[in-house]
Design a protein around this motif. Structure first.
Motif, PDB file in Angstrom:
ATOM      1  N   LEU A   1      -7.787   4.510   3.546  1.00  0.00           N
ATOM      2  CA  LEU A   1      -8.018   5.568   2.567  1.00  0.00           C
ATOM      3  C   LEU A   1      -9.425   6.079   2.818  1.00  0.00           C
ATOM      4  O   LEU A   1     -10.409   5.311   2.732  1.00  0.00           O
ATOM      5  CB  LEU A   1      -7.870   5.040   1.144  1.00  0.00           C
ATOM      6  N   VAL A   2      -9.547   7.363   3.115  1.00  0.00           N
ATOM      7  CA  VAL A   2     -10.833   7.993   3.394  1.00  0.00           C
ATOM      8  C   VAL A   2     -11.139   8.953   2.262  1.00  0.00           C
ATOM      9  O   VAL A   2     -10.403   9.916   2.032  1.00  0.00           O
ATOM     10  CB  VAL A   2     -10.812   8.722   4.745  1.00  0.00           C
TER      11      VAL A   2
ATOM     12  N   ALA B   1      -1.436  -1.928  -2.486  1.00  0.00           N
ATOM     13  CA  ALA B   1      -2.072  -2.283  -3.762  1.00  0.00           C
ATOM     14  C   ALA B   1      -3.568  -2.530  -3.623  1.00  0.00           C
ATOM     15  O   ALA B   1      -4.352  -2.116  -4.508  1.00  0.00           O
ATOM     16  CB  ALA B   1      -1.367  -3.499  -4.366  1.00  0.00           C
ATOM     17  N   PRO B   2      -4.081  -3.194  -2.554  1.00  0.00           N
ATOM     18  CA  PRO B   2      -5.535  -3.420  -2.462  1.00  0.00           C
ATOM     19  C   PRO B   2      -6.362  -2.144  -2.349  1.00  0.00           C
ATOM     20  O   PRO B   2      -7.579  -2.182  -2.585  1.00  0.00           O
ATOM     21  CB  PRO B   2      -5.677  -4.266  -1.182  1.00  0.00           C
TER      22      PRO B   2
ATOM     23  N   ARG C   1     -11.457   2.497   2.655  1.00  0.00           N
ATOM     24  CA  ARG C   1     -10.803   1.256   2.222  1.00  0.00           C
ATOM     25  C   ARG C   1      -9.579   1.046   3.102  1.00  0.00           C
ATOM     26  O   ARG C   1      -8.779   1.968   3.312  1.00  0.00           O
ATOM     27  CB  ARG C   1     -10.397   1.337   0.757  1.00  0.00           C
ATOM     28  N   ARG C   2      -9.422  -0.172   3.632  1.00  0.00           N
ATOM     29  CA  ARG C   2      -8.389  -0.446   4.617  1.00  0.00           C
ATOM     30  C   ARG C   2      -7.435  -1.524   4.128  1.00  0.00           C
ATOM     31  O   ARG C   2      -7.817  -2.403   3.355  1.00  0.00           O
ATOM     32  CB  ARG C   2      -9.020  -0.885   5.944  1.00  0.00           C
TER      33      ARG C   2
ATOM     34  N   GLN D   1       9.066  -0.335  -2.179  1.00  0.00           N
ATOM     35  CA  GLN D   1       8.552  -1.492  -2.894  1.00  0.00           C
ATOM     36  C   GLN D   1       7.582  -2.298  -2.026  1.00  0.00           C
ATOM     37  O   GLN D   1       6.508  -2.703  -2.471  1.00  0.00           O
ATOM     38  CB  GLN D   1       9.718  -2.376  -3.358  1.00  0.00           C
ATOM     39  N   GLU D   2       7.942  -2.524  -0.754  1.00  0.00           N
ATOM     40  CA  GLU D   2       7.055  -3.297   0.117  1.00  0.00           C
ATOM     41  C   GLU D   2       5.787  -2.520   0.433  1.00  0.00           C
ATOM     42  O   GLU D   2       4.696  -3.094   0.469  1.00  0.00           O
ATOM     43  CB  GLU D   2       7.779  -3.675   1.404  1.00  0.00           C
ATOM     44  N   LEU D   3       5.895  -1.207   0.665  1.00  0.00           N
ATOM     45  CA  LEU D   3       4.697  -0.418   0.915  1.00  0.00           C
ATOM     46  C   LEU D   3       3.779  -0.397  -0.302  1.00  0.00           C
ATOM     47  O   LEU D   3       2.547  -0.435  -0.166  1.00  0.00           O
ATOM     48  CB  LEU D   3       5.080   1.008   1.305  1.00  0.00           C
ATOM     49  N   ARG D   4       4.368  -0.376  -1.498  1.00  0.00           N
ATOM     50  CA  ARG D   4       3.561  -0.393  -2.716  1.00  0.00           C
ATOM     51  C   ARG D   4       2.748  -1.679  -2.797  1.00  0.00           C
ATOM     52  O   ARG D   4       1.572  -1.672  -3.198  1.00  0.00           O
ATOM     53  CB  ARG D   4       4.467  -0.224  -3.931  1.00  0.00           C
ATOM     54  N   GLU D   5       3.363  -2.797  -2.425  1.00  0.00           N
ATOM     55  CA  GLU D   5       2.636  -4.068  -2.438  1.00  0.00           C
ATOM     56  C   GLU D   5       1.556  -4.099  -1.357  1.00  0.00           C
ATOM     57  O   GLU D   5       0.465  -4.626  -1.582  1.00  0.00           O
ATOM     58  CB  GLU D   5       3.632  -5.214  -2.215  1.00  0.00           C
TER      59      GLU D   5
END
Length: 470
Positions: free
Chosen positions: A23-24, A57-58, A30-31, A50-54
């Protein structure tokens, strides 16, 4: 396609089960990195979302815009040469080439290209994939809140910069189990390919490195001669150990007579580097070289829903007038057709008689023709048969001026074999085939035979004919 400058953006890349995202947002990067147990292109969008959301999340709150980098082994690529044409026709030419090159229906294909923009001619790269996996990925991203995701293949920052390499640049992007080749010219990406020598693990066996070298040599040989002549250096980007081994193998093999530079990065970060460079480049407002999108289709929206009642009335009147004109033209055409049919009925008997005469003339044309080709065929057959009556023909047929069929009889087999040998020795006889050779049971009656061959005038005779032709 580009995003608004300085807008926050999320770059996502995945390849062989590896997932990376960055995320830029201005100076903030943030990676997130991990592995995926599902396939974003084929598995159920709800499970993938669902898996991409998890996994994401960071990163905290996600931006409204996202760009996804697909691996090369999930798309089809090909290179074409764009001829000189007006710049506004290049896009249509590339779309037509995509429909021709890829074995996908236009309605079921998404397409991207990198090639001449304002310039009229040069090499271009076409990329396509089936619409179903593309829609599956977009449905997944919509479930995560992105309504207009952008899907691409190679981010521009990872691709070579032609301005720094004398007009042509090339890169070998080395991943954990794959090697991608990117060649760029002044007009865009000229060659994009995943080399077949992909390694099965991170140990990089020597055999796999040799396979990569062979595939690289074949790929560089497919570049246009002008583009290949300006290519001098190839950058090898990836983890230190495989990059050094690959550089040593390519230099030892002298692949393409090029120089190879290493650009090392931390192990297992190639996919992450794709996502980082992809997002960073979009924040800097750089254009994407290859962006997938469906081919333009006819709009399905009903135009008359935007019209008022007066416009609909005039439109209906126009339609009725057009129908009346078509009906009048149809009646006039029917009258003309009836008149022509009556005239044909009057002359049909004479036409049939002329057609029959022409058919008979055509059937006997080879026998009556004084053309050298027919005479050469008859001469070749005559010379092959003996002067005495030990072998004779009962039927000789010439079709399409070159296909000859011969039927006949022979007093003995030896005489017939001599005729067959004489025909084989004639340089104009090609494709000689024996369809029948039957000897009588009583040994007294003559044997029957049938053969066929194709006649082709010997080259010496053709040259002589050309010399005497005025």
């Amino acid at each position: 396609m580009s995003f608004r400058k300085n807008a926050a953006i999320l770059g996502i890349g995945f390849d062989d089960g590896q997932f990376s995202a960055v995320l830029v947002d201005g100076p903030v990067h943030r990676r997130a990195q991990g592995t995926l147990a599902v396939d974003p292109l084929t598995d159920d969008p709800a499970l993938v979302a669902q898996e991409l959301r998890e996994q994401l999340a960071p990163l905290g709150r996600l931006p409204r815009r996202v760009v996804v980098c697909l691996p090369l082994n999930r798309v089809l690529t090909t290179a074409v040469d764009v001829p000189e044409m007006p710049a506004d026709l290049v896009a249509g030419f590339l779309r037509l080439q995509a429909e021709t090159e890829f074995l996908l229906p236009p309605a079921g294909m998404v397409f991207g290209s990198s090639g001449p923009g304002s310039e009229a001619a040069g090499p271009a790269t076409l990329m396509a994939m089936a619409l179903e996996p593309y829609d599956n990925l977009r449905r997944t991203l919509r479930l995560l809140g992105w309504k207009r995701p952008v899907v691409t293949v190679v981010p521009v920052p990872l691709a070579p910069r032609p301005a720094e390499t004398g007009g042509v640049g090339a890169s070998l992007l080395v991943g954990p189990r794959w090697v991608d080749l990117v060649v760029c010219g002044q007009t865009g990406i000229a060659l994009l390919r995943r080399l077949a020598g992909a390694v099965p693990d991170s140990q990089w066996p020597q055999a796999d490195i040799a396979a990569v070298a062979g595939e690289l040599r074949l790929s560089l040989g497919q570049l246009p001669s002008g583009l290949r002549a300006r290519l001098g250096r190839v950058a090898i980007v990836g983890s230190p150990e495989p990059v050094r081994k690959l550089q040593a193998q390519l230099c030892a093999s002298s692949v393409g007579g090029l120089e190879y530079d290493c650009q090392e990065m931390a192990p297992d970060t190639t996919v992450l580097a794709r996502a980082v460079d992809l997002a960073s480049g979009q924040v800097r407002n750089q254009e994407l070289a290859l962006t997938l999108a469906p081919l333009p289709a006819t709009s399905q929206r009903r135009v008359w829903m935007r019209w008022n009642r007066r416009q609909l009335t005039w439109a209906a009147a126009g339609v009725l007038l057009a129908i009346g004109l078509v009906a009048a033209l149809g009646l006039r055409q029917q009258r003309q057709l009836h008149h022509l049919q009556s005239a044909w009925a009057a002359m049909e008997p004479r036409a049939q008689a002329v057609r029959q005469i022409l058919g008979e003339v055509k059937a006997r044309e080879p026998w009556l023709s004084d053309q050298p080709l027919s005479l050469d065929i008859l001469r070749a057959v005559t010379l092959a048969f003996p002067e005495r009556g030990t072998v004779w023909t009962t039927r000789l047929e010439i079709k399409e001026r070159t296909k000859v069929g011969v039927s006949g009889k022979a007093l003995n087999r030896e005489a017939w074999l001599q005729v067959l040998d004489q025909l084989r020795q004639n340089p104009g006889v090609r494709d000689l085939r024996v369809s029948q050779a039957r000897e009588p049971a009583d040994g007294k009656a003559p044997m029957t035979f049938a053969l066929s061959f194709t006649w082709r005038t010997p080259s010496s005779k053709r040259d002589a004919a050309l010399e005497v032709t005025p």
